[in-house]
Motif scaffolding. Structure first.
Motif, PDB file in Angstrom:
ATOM      1  N   ASP A 116       0.822  -1.210   0.000  1.00 37.03           N
ATOM      2  CA  ASP A 116       0.000   0.000   0.000  1.00 37.03           C
ATOM      3  C   ASP A 116       0.859   1.264   0.000  1.00 37.03           C
ATOM      4  O   ASP A 116       1.601   1.522   0.948  1.00 37.03           O
ATOM      5  CB  ASP A 116      -0.917  -0.009   1.230  1.00 37.03           C
ATOM      6  N   SER A 117       0.772   2.024  -1.074  1.00 34.99           N
ATOM      7  CA  SER A 117       1.394   3.342  -1.255  1.00 34.99           C
ATOM      8  C   SER A 117       2.822   3.315  -1.777  1.00 34.99           C
ATOM      9  O   SER A 117       3.476   4.360  -1.838  1.00 34.99           O
ATOM     10  CB  SER A 117       1.347   4.190   0.025  1.00 34.99           C
ATOM     11  N   VAL A 118       3.343   2.150  -2.197  1.00 35.33           N
ATOM     12  CA  VAL A 118       4.728   2.083  -2.651  1.00 35.33           C
ATOM     13  C   VAL A 118       4.813   2.517  -4.122  1.00 35.33           C
ATOM     14  O   VAL A 118       4.945   1.704  -5.045  1.00 35.33           O
ATOM     15  CB  VAL A 118       5.331   0.677  -2.434  1.00 35.33           C
ATOM     16  N   GLY A 119       4.692   3.829  -4.342  1.00 30.55           N
ATOM     17  CA  GLY A 119       4.830   4.389  -5.679  1.00 30.55           C
ATOM     18  C   GLY A 119       6.286   4.412  -6.114  1.00 30.55           C
ATOM     19  O   GLY A 119       7.205   4.323  -5.297  1.00 30.55           O
ATOM     20  N   ILE A 120       6.496   4.563  -7.445  1.00 31.14           N
ATOM     21  CA  ILE A 120       7.868   4.526  -7.967  1.00 31.14           C
ATOM     22  C   ILE A 120       8.176   5.755  -8.825  1.00 31.14           C
ATOM     23  O   ILE A 120       9.014   5.688  -9.723  1.00 31.14           O
ATOM     24  CB  ILE A 120       8.140   3.228  -8.750  1.00 31.14           C
ATOM     25  N   GLY A 121       7.541   6.874  -8.544  1.00 32.39           N
ATOM     26  CA  GLY A 121       7.882   8.098  -9.254  1.00 32.39           C
ATOM     27  C   GLY A 121       6.676   8.810  -9.819  1.00 32.39           C
ATOM     28  O   GLY A 121       5.671   8.193 -10.165  1.00 32.39           O
ATOM     29  N   GLU A 122       6.784  10.129  -9.914  1.00 27.62           N
ATOM     30  CA  GLU A 122       5.658  10.959 -10.337  1.00 27.62           C
ATOM     31  C   GLU A 122       5.153  10.599 -11.731  1.00 27.62           C
ATOM     32  O   GLU A 122       5.928  10.294 -12.631  1.00 27.62           O
ATOM     33  CB  GLU A 122       6.064  12.433 -10.317  1.00 27.62           C
ATOM     34  N   MET A 123       3.839  10.627 -11.901  1.00 21.01           N
ATOM     35  CA  MET A 123       3.227  10.471 -13.202  1.00 21.01           C
ATOM     36  C   MET A 123       3.244  11.812 -13.930  1.00 21.01           C
ATOM     37  O   MET A 123       3.454  12.854 -13.312  1.00 21.01           O
ATOM     38  CB  MET A 123       1.793   9.948 -13.037  1.00 21.01           C
ATOM     39  N   PRO A 124       3.026  11.811 -15.250  1.00 20.51           N
ATOM     40  CA  PRO A 124       3.071  13.067 -16.004  1.00 20.51           C
ATOM     41  C   PRO A 124       2.116  14.142 -15.506  1.00 20.51           C
ATOM     42  O   PRO A 124       2.391  15.332 -15.653  1.00 20.51           O
ATOM     43  CB  PRO A 124       2.713  12.616 -17.429  1.00 20.51           C
ATOM     44  N   ASP A 125       1.003  13.735 -14.896  1.00 21.29           N
ATOM     45  CA  ASP A 125       0.023  14.716 -14.404  1.00 21.29           C
ATOM     46  C   ASP A 125       0.162  14.978 -12.910  1.00 21.29           C
ATOM     47  O   ASP A 125      -0.744  15.540 -12.287  1.00 21.29           O
ATOM     48  CB  ASP A 125      -1.404  14.269 -14.738  1.00 21.29           C
ATOM     49  N   ALA A 126       1.300  14.622 -12.321  1.00 20.22           N
ATOM     50  CA  ALA A 126       1.474  14.754 -10.875  1.00 20.22           C
ATOM     51  C   ALA A 126       1.302  16.192 -10.394  1.00 20.22           C
ATOM     52  O   ALA A 126       0.762  16.437  -9.311  1.00 20.22           O
ATOM     53  CB  ALA A 126       2.846  14.227 -10.457  1.00 20.22           C
ATOM     54  N   ALA A 127       1.747  17.166 -11.184  1.00 18.88           N
ATOM     55  CA  ALA A 127       1.652  18.567 -10.768  1.00 18.88           C
ATOM     56  C   ALA A 127       0.198  18.983 -10.551  1.00 18.88           C
ATOM     57  O   ALA A 127      -0.097  19.789  -9.661  1.00 18.88           O
ATOM     58  CB  ALA A 127       2.322  19.462 -11.803  1.00 18.88           C
ATOM     59  N   ALA A 128      -0.720  18.434 -11.340  1.00 12.81           N
ATOM     60  CA  ALA A 128      -2.132  18.768 -11.196  1.00 12.81           C
ATOM     61  C   ALA A 128      -2.699  18.274  -9.870  1.00 12.81           C
ATOM     62  O   ALA A 128      -3.721  18.775  -9.394  1.00 12.81           O
ATOM     63  CB  ALA A 128      -2.935  18.174 -12.360  1.00 12.81           C
ATOM     64  N   PHE A 129      -2.023  17.295  -9.258  1.00  8.86           N
ATOM     65  CA  PHE A 129      -2.440  16.757  -7.969  1.00  8.86           C
ATOM     66  C   PHE A 129      -1.598  17.319  -6.818  1.00  8.86           C
ATOM     67  O   PHE A 129      -1.750  16.895  -5.674  1.00  8.86           O
ATOM     68  CB  PHE A 129      -2.327  15.228  -7.982  1.00  8.86           C
ATOM     69  N   GLY A 130      -0.691  18.249  -7.132  1.00  7.11           N
ATOM     70  CA  GLY A 130       0.184  18.802  -6.104  1.00  7.11           C
ATOM     71  C   GLY A 130       1.309  17.875  -5.714  1.00  7.11           C
ATOM     72  O   GLY A 130       1.847  17.996  -4.609  1.00  7.11           O
ATOM     73  N   ASP A 131       1.700  16.960  -6.609  1.00 10.12           N
ATOM     74  CA  ASP A 131       2.653  15.913  -6.249  1.00 10.12           C
ATOM     75  C   ASP A 131       3.905  15.904  -7.112  1.00 10.12           C
ATOM     76  O   ASP A 131       4.595  14.880  -7.209  1.00 10.12           O
ATOM     77  CB  ASP A 131       1.966  14.537  -6.337  1.00 10.12           C
ATOM     78  N   GLU A 132       4.225  17.020  -7.743  1.00  9.90           N
ATOM     79  CA  GLU A 132       5.402  17.077  -8.584  1.00  9.90           C
ATOM     80  C   GLU A 132       6.646  16.720  -7.772  1.00  9.90           C
ATOM     81  O   GLU A 132       6.852  17.224  -6.673  1.00  9.90           O
ATOM     82  CB  GLU A 132       5.546  18.485  -9.166  1.00  9.90           C
ATOM     83  N   GLY A 133       7.451  15.825  -8.320  1.00  8.38           N
ATOM     84  CA  GLY A 133       8.684  15.417  -7.651  1.00  8.38           C
ATOM     85  C   GLY A 133       8.557  14.235  -6.713  1.00  8.38           C
ATOM     86  O   GLY A 133       9.565  13.754  -6.180  1.00  8.38           O
ATOM     87  N   SER A 134       7.361  13.723  -6.503  1.00  6.38           N
ATOM     88  CA  SER A 134       7.174  12.608  -5.575  1.00  6.38           C
ATOM     89  C   SER A 134       7.774  11.317  -6.127  1.00  6.38           C
ATOM     90  O   SER A 134       7.645  11.011  -7.307  1.00  6.38           O
ATOM     91  CB  SER A 134       5.686  12.389  -5.288  1.00  6.38           C
ATOM     92  N   ASN A 135       8.421  10.554  -5.258  1.00  5.33           N
ATOM     93  CA  ASN A 135       8.955   9.247  -5.620  1.00  5.33           C
ATOM     94  C   ASN A 135       9.136   8.452  -4.327  1.00  5.33           C
ATOM     95  O   ASN A 135      10.172   8.524  -3.676  1.00  5.33           O
ATOM     96  CB  ASN A 135      10.283   9.379  -6.368  1.00  5.33           C
ATOM     97  N   THR A 136       8.105   7.725  -3.963  1.00  8.26           N
ATOM     98  CA  THR A 136       8.071   7.054  -2.665  1.00  8.26           C
ATOM     99  C   THR A 136       9.204   6.047  -2.494  1.00  8.26           C
ATOM    100  O   THR A 136       9.907   6.054  -1.475  1.00  8.26           O
ATOM    101  CB  THR A 136       6.711   6.353  -2.478  1.00  8.26           C
ATOM    102  N   LEU A 137       9.381   5.164  -3.469  1.00  5.69           N
ATOM    103  CA  LEU A 137      10.417   4.137  -3.336  1.00  5.69           C
ATOM    104  C   LEU A 137      11.803   4.766  -3.253  1.00  5.69           C
ATOM    105  O   LEU A 137      12.640   4.358  -2.434  1.00  5.69           O
ATOM    106  CB  LEU A 137      10.345   3.156  -4.512  1.00  5.69           C
ATOM    107  N   LYS A 138      12.067   5.766  -4.082  1.00  8.46           N
ATOM    108  CA  LYS A 138      13.377   6.419  -4.065  1.00  8.46           C
ATOM    109  C   LYS A 138      13.633   7.094  -2.722  1.00  8.46           C
ATOM    110  O   LYS A 138      14.741   7.038  -2.177  1.00  8.46           O
ATOM    111  CB  LYS A 138      13.481   7.435  -5.195  1.00  8.46           C
ATOM    112  N   ALA A 139      12.585   7.730  -2.160  1.00 13.27           N
ATOM    113  CA  ALA A 139      12.731   8.377  -0.852  1.00 13.27           C
ATOM    114  C   ALA A 139      13.112   7.355   0.215  1.00 13.27           C
ATOM    115  O   ALA A 139      14.017   7.580   1.024  1.00 13.27           O
ATOM    116  CB  ALA A 139      11.434   9.090  -0.476  1.00 13.27           C
ATOM    117  N   ALA A 140      12.426   6.206   0.218  1.00 14.87           N
ATOM    118  CA  ALA A 140      12.728   5.169   1.209  1.00 14.87           C
ATOM    119  C   ALA A 140      14.127   4.606   1.013  1.00 14.87           C
ATOM    120  O   ALA A 140      14.818   4.252   1.988  1.00 14.87           O
ATOM    121  CB  ALA A 140      11.691   4.055   1.130  1.00 14.87           C
TER     122      ALA A 140
END
Length: 385
Positions: free
Chosen positions: A10-34
């Motif tokens: 649950d929630s183990v994303g692997i990097g922002e999608m092309p529309d991430a900025a529209a969701f306020g999530d530009e730059g997100s990368n859960t796996l890389k952060a961990a």
């Protein structure tokens, strides 16, 4: 005897999608952060091909992966647990579920109060641990229910078990579930019981989710209708409102979820075992705990050989996620990210790279293909069996 074990980290994303900025999530990368934590170690998932997925840059690629893999794209307009799992199961949601950043409308709160016979406290987006800290004592004095939401489509009701017995809290949540339909049809109504004394309140394990019934046919429906079993571990029963699940167990966290998955692997059945491991999201992502997130991923990886060791000749293992929740960003909300898919089994081509997929629903379509069921859901199969 064909069995598929589908595990959602649950929630183990692997990097922002092309529309991430529209969701306020530009730059997100859960796996890389961990992976920046000293506690991060996933050699077994790397062997299966996790590090070889498009866009995953957290360590050396595996030269000869033993599994197949793909990067999954969410087509649904959302980034929450319900919509993510529904899409895995074949439903693409064109509209997001409603959220309430200013709290719920007055008319909803008044109707809920009238139907339960209790007052309401808070009615704001709030951290689940902070809300009982700030409102728990007042709740104990008045008996009023603590109602709050988050960035997700949720109506959460917290109550102390000594003030509101858990079964009564569930009744109140069912009242809310029956109310919240149509334009106010939140994804989940969540009972949040807690215990303890002021200054030392803690949430108990008797949380219960009351979800919307999926609006369209899912792979679960098709698998069950074809005569196979559908087993749910963790939140799966709640996410699908119990629909087409033939047996289920709830869990107290990731270790318990893995234990119960292993128990199901010892069972003779034919069909799907659908697993949600929630700790990444609930305990670490939402609390911006990079170290805890890394430790939880490492723990899963350490136990992965037990899962692989119990696989039978015709079993397929699929490991994926439902959205992101980057613990390193200022936000404590879910993040709009690609998700991983790693597959393993005798019928899965070792080293198979299926690239970036259009929708999570390709997972559901692939599972139906394995069982020889003509799909009525979105998505395209990755493999012909």
């Amino acid at each position: 005897m064909k069995r598929v074990f589908l595990i959602v980290l649950d929630s183990v994303g692997i990097g922002e999608m092309p529309d991430a900025a529209a969701f306020g999530d530009e730059g997100s990368n859960t796996l890389k952060a961990a992976s920046t934590s000293q506690y991060f170690s996933m050699p077994n998932m790397r062997k299966l091909g996790l590090f070889n997925i498009d866009g995953v840059e957290i360590g050396a690629k595996e030269e000869y992966p033993t599994g197949a893999f793909a990067r999954m794209t969410e087509q649904s307009m959302g980034k929450d647990t319900t919509i993510g799992h529904w899409e895995i199961a074949g439903i693409i949601s064109e509209s997001p579920l409603p959220t309430y950043p200013e709290g719920f409308p007055k008319e909803i709160i008044e109707e809920f109060s009238r139907k339960t016979g209790r007052g309401v406290l808070c009615n704001k987006p709030y951290s689940g641990t902070e809300v009982i800290k700030d409102y728990g004592e007042q709740h104990m004095k008045t008996g009023d229910l603590i109602v709050y939401t988050s960035a997700d489509s949720v109506f959460q009701v917290a109550a102390h078990e000594d003030i509101v017995p858990v079964e009564k809290l569930y009744e109140y949540c069912q009242i809310a579930r029956d109310m919240l339909v149509g334009k106010n049809g939140v994804g989940r109504v969540i009972a949040r019981p807690f215990e303890g004394k002021p200054g030392a309140f803690v949430r108990t394990v008797r949380r219960h989710d009351f979800s919307l019934v999926p609006p369209k046919v899912t792979m679960l429906d098709q698998i069950k209708d074809a005569g196979y079993e559908v087993l749910g571990v963790g939140k799966i029963f709640d996410i699908f409102a119990g629909k087409s699940i033939t047996d289920y167990v709830r869990t107290t966290g990731n270790p318990d979820g893995i234990d119960k998955t292993l128990d199901y692997m010892d069972r003779d059945f034919e069909g799907l075992c659908f697993v949600n491991l929630v700790d990444y999201d609930m305990l670490y992502g939402h609390r911006n705990d990079v170290e805890g997130y890394a430790k939880a991923l490492t723990y899963f990886d350490e136990r992965l050989p037990e899962i692989l060791g119990k696989m039978r000749e015709e079993d397929i293992l699929m490991i994926t996620a439902d959205h992101g929740c980057d613990p390193s960003t200022p936000s404590t909300d879910h993040s709009r990210e690609y998700t991983p898919l790693v597959m393993y089994g005798k019928n899965i081509p070792a080293g198979g790279n299926f690239g970036t997929r259009r929708t999570f629903s390709d997972i559901g379509a692939t599972i139906l293909e394995y069982f020889g069921i003509k799909k009525k859901i979105s998505g395209e199969t990755l493999l012909k069996f």
